[in-house]
Scaffold this active site. Structure first.
Site, PDB file in Angstrom:
ATOM      1  N   SER A 140     -51.750   9.342  -0.197  1.00 19.68           N
ATOM      2  CA  SER A 140     -51.535   8.540   1.017  1.00 19.68           C
ATOM      3  C   SER A 140     -51.222   7.108   0.630  1.00 19.68           C
ATOM      4  CB  SER A 140     -52.805   8.549   1.874  1.00 19.68           C
ATOM      5  OG  SER A 140     -52.686   7.621   2.939  1.00 19.68           O
ATOM      6  N   TYR A 153     -62.032   6.396   3.141  1.00 22.13           N
ATOM      7  CA  TYR A 153     -60.758   7.133   3.081  1.00 22.13           C
ATOM      8  C   TYR A 153     -59.822   6.493   2.053  1.00 22.13           C
ATOM      9  CZ  TYR A 153     -56.456   9.481   4.550  1.00 22.13           C
ATOM     10  OH  TYR A 153     -55.286  10.213   4.567  1.00 22.13           O
TER      11      TYR A 153
HETATM   12  N1  LIG Z   1     -51.232  12.172   8.985  1.00 17.87           N
HETATM   13  C1  LIG Z   1     -51.015  11.119   8.234  1.00 17.87           C
HETATM   14  O1  LIG Z   1     -50.547  10.064   8.724  1.00 17.87           O
HETATM   15  C2  LIG Z   1     -51.312  11.167   6.757  1.00 17.87           C
HETATM   16  C3  LIG Z   1     -50.853  10.098   5.980  1.00 17.87           C
HETATM   17  C4  LIG Z   1     -51.087  10.115   4.608  1.00 17.87           C
HETATM   18  C5  LIG Z   1     -51.738  11.191   4.026  1.00 17.87           C
HETATM   19  N2  LIG Z   1     -52.185  12.214   4.815  1.00 17.87           N
HETATM   20  C6  LIG Z   1     -52.863  13.323   4.122  1.00 17.87           C
HETATM   21  O2  LIG Z   1     -52.173  14.522   4.418  1.00 17.87           O
HETATM   22  C7  LIG Z   1     -53.068  15.634   4.269  1.00 17.87           C
HETATM   23  C8  LIG Z   1     -52.967  16.512   5.493  1.00 17.87           C
HETATM   24  O3  LIG Z   1     -53.445  15.780   6.614  1.00 17.87           O
HETATM   25  P1  LIG Z   1     -52.919  15.971   8.117  1.00 17.87           P
HETATM   26  O4  LIG Z   1     -52.561  14.637   8.628  1.00 17.87           O
HETATM   27  O5  LIG Z   1     -51.974  17.086   8.166  1.00 17.87           O
HETATM   28  O6  LIG Z   1     -54.307  16.326   8.814  1.00 17.87           O
HETATM   29  P2  LIG Z   1     -54.856  17.606   9.593  1.00 17.87           P
HETATM   30  O7  LIG Z   1     -56.203  17.195  10.070  1.00 17.87           O
HETATM   31  O8  LIG Z   1     -53.850  18.075  10.567  1.00 17.87           O
HETATM   32  O9  LIG Z   1     -55.000  18.711   8.459  1.00 17.87           O
HETATM   33  C9  LIG Z   1     -56.018  18.688   7.505  1.00 17.87           C
HETATM   34  C10 LIG Z   1     -56.187  20.084   6.936  1.00 17.87           C
HETATM   35  O10 LIG Z   1     -57.215  20.038   5.933  1.00 17.87           O
HETATM   36  C11 LIG Z   1     -58.125  21.113   6.165  1.00 17.87           C
HETATM   37  N3  LIG Z   1     -59.464  20.821   5.678  1.00 17.87           N
HETATM   38  C12 LIG Z   1     -60.303  19.832   6.086  1.00 17.87           C
HETATM   39  N4  LIG Z   1     -61.493  19.951   5.453  1.00 17.87           N
HETATM   40  C13 LIG Z   1     -61.374  21.019   4.628  1.00 17.87           C
HETATM   41  C14 LIG Z   1     -62.254  21.668   3.712  1.00 17.87           C
HETATM   42  N5  LIG Z   1     -63.513  21.236   3.514  1.00 17.87           N
HETATM   43  N6  LIG Z   1     -61.795  22.734   3.023  1.00 17.87           N
HETATM   44  C15 LIG Z   1     -60.539  23.215   3.232  1.00 17.87           C
HETATM   45  N7  LIG Z   1     -59.668  22.663   4.092  1.00 17.87           N
HETATM   46  C16 LIG Z   1     -60.092  21.580   4.782  1.00 17.87           C
HETATM   47  C17 LIG Z   1     -58.106  21.303   7.684  1.00 17.87           C
HETATM   48  O11 LIG Z   1     -58.616  22.579   8.014  1.00 17.87           O
HETATM   49  C18 LIG Z   1     -56.626  21.112   7.986  1.00 17.87           C
HETATM   50  O12 LIG Z   1     -55.946  22.328   7.779  1.00 17.87           O
HETATM   51  C19 LIG Z   1     -54.442  15.019   4.034  1.00 17.87           C
HETATM   52  O13 LIG Z   1     -54.737  15.015   2.655  1.00 17.87           O
HETATM   53  C20 LIG Z   1     -54.279  13.594   4.547  1.00 17.87           C
HETATM   54  O14 LIG Z   1     -55.205  12.727   3.964  1.00 17.87           O
HETATM   55  C21 LIG Z   1     -51.978  12.231   6.159  1.00 17.87           C
END
Ligand SMILES: NC(=O)c1ccc[n+]([C@@H]2O[C@H](COP(=O)([O-])OP(=O)(O)OC[C@H]3O[C@@H](n4cnc5c(N)ncnc54)[C@H](O)[C@@H]3O)[C@@H](O)[C@H]2O)c1
Length: 255
Positions: A140, A153
């Site tokens: 991220s 985070y």
């Molecule tokens: N959305 C954003 O703006 C953004 C920006 C930068 C990075 N990210 C990163 O992208 C990745 C995906 O995030 P997202 O935005 O799609 O969020 P999201 O909440 O839609 O998805 C997160 C996923 O992680 C899974 N998860 C959570 N805890 C878990 C555990 N203990 N074991 C197994 N799976 C688990 C959830 O079930 C879900 O499928 C993450 O690593 C997040 O930090 C997101």
């Protein structure tokens, strides 16, 4: 650009970014194992994707060593070998260090750092067994930016980028290690991070979009397109690299 017939595990593969990746990888002919803690969503996605390709959902909490071990074993016995792992599961939590406690540490550091370590610990030997493969991490821009009230985070994402570099070094010649560092992507996690503000989420999104040089938020599909490329053989010289996918946010001066 092909990932056809590769077997790819996507942790957090049932929501947001991971869901778009799972769908895209299956659409491009890969066998996909989606791992997450979302049983109902996972089963529904498995049923949806199995009508057009090869997909399997495995319930797995990535903070639990035994479950991660089982995930790798189960994925291997389903598809024969594992060619790539997209380490994408993530957890978010709000607060300054004064609100810091073991609950937020265990949740955010647990999933984003311990979870990534365990996924690498059991996943990399399986990639080696398959003759080498690719380990992709969703990091991220929070690794570089001090977002207000995101202490744990941001620390967790900086740790995941440090881990990525160590994996690149320790598994040189064995596994290619790459990252995608998204900016602001429209997912359930982003919506959760906008809760509690005095304005509707869509209004906040529009305001944020205006500040991004491409003038829109990132979509999960943007990440999926980049991930499919990084996992393909055409990207075979890209190693130890973290692709910033932020619509140009980092290029902006602070005024
Ligand atoms: N959305 C954003 O703006 C953004 C920006 C930068 C990075 N990210 C990163 O992208 C990745 C995906 O995030 P997202 O935005 O799609 O969020 P999201 O909440 O839609 O998805 C997160 C996923 O992680 C899974 N998860 C959570 N805890 C878990 C555990 N203990 N074991 C197994 N799976 C688990 C959830 O079930 C879900 O499928 C993450 O690593 C997040 O930090 C997101």
């Amino acid at each position: 650009m092909t990932i056809k017939n590769k077997t790819i595990i996507v942790t957090g593969g049932t929501s947001g970014i991971g869901e778009a990746c799972s769908k895209t990888f299956v659409a491009r002919g890969a066998n996909v194992v989606m791992a997450s803690i979302q049983q109902a969503e996972g089963e529904a996605l498995e049923a949806e994707l199995s009508s057009t390709g090869q997909a399997k959902f495995i319930l797995c909490d990535v903070t639990d060593e035994e479950q991660v071990k089982e995930l790798i074993k189960n994925a291997k016995s389903t598809f024969g070998q594992i060619d790539a792992i997209h380490c994408n599961a993530g957890a978010w939590g709000k607060g300054t260090v004064e609100e810091f406690d073991d609950v937020i540490w265990n949740k955010v550091m647990g999933v984003n750092v311990k979870g990534a370590m365990l996924t690498a610990k059991y996943g990399i030997p399986a990639l080696r067994e398959a003759g080498g493969g690719t380990f992709l991490m969703t990091t991220s821009v929070a690794a570089q930016i001090g977002f207000p009230q995101h202490a744990v985070y941001c620390a967790s994402k900086a740790a995941s980028e440090a881990l990525l570099r160590c994996l690149t070094t320790d598994y040189a010649g064995v596994v290619r290690v790459v990252g995608i560092s998204p900016g602001t992507v429209r997912t359930p996690m982003l919506a959760a991070s906008c809760e509690g503000w005095d304005r509707p989420v869509e209004e906040l999104y529009a305001e944020v979009a205006e500040k991004i040089p491409v003038r829109r938020l990132g979509e999960p599909q943007d990440v999926a397109n980049a991930a499919a490329f990084l996992l393909s053989d055409e990207a075979s010289y890209i190693n130890g690299t973290i692709l910033t996918l932020d619509g140009g946010t980092f290029a902006l001066p602070p005024w």
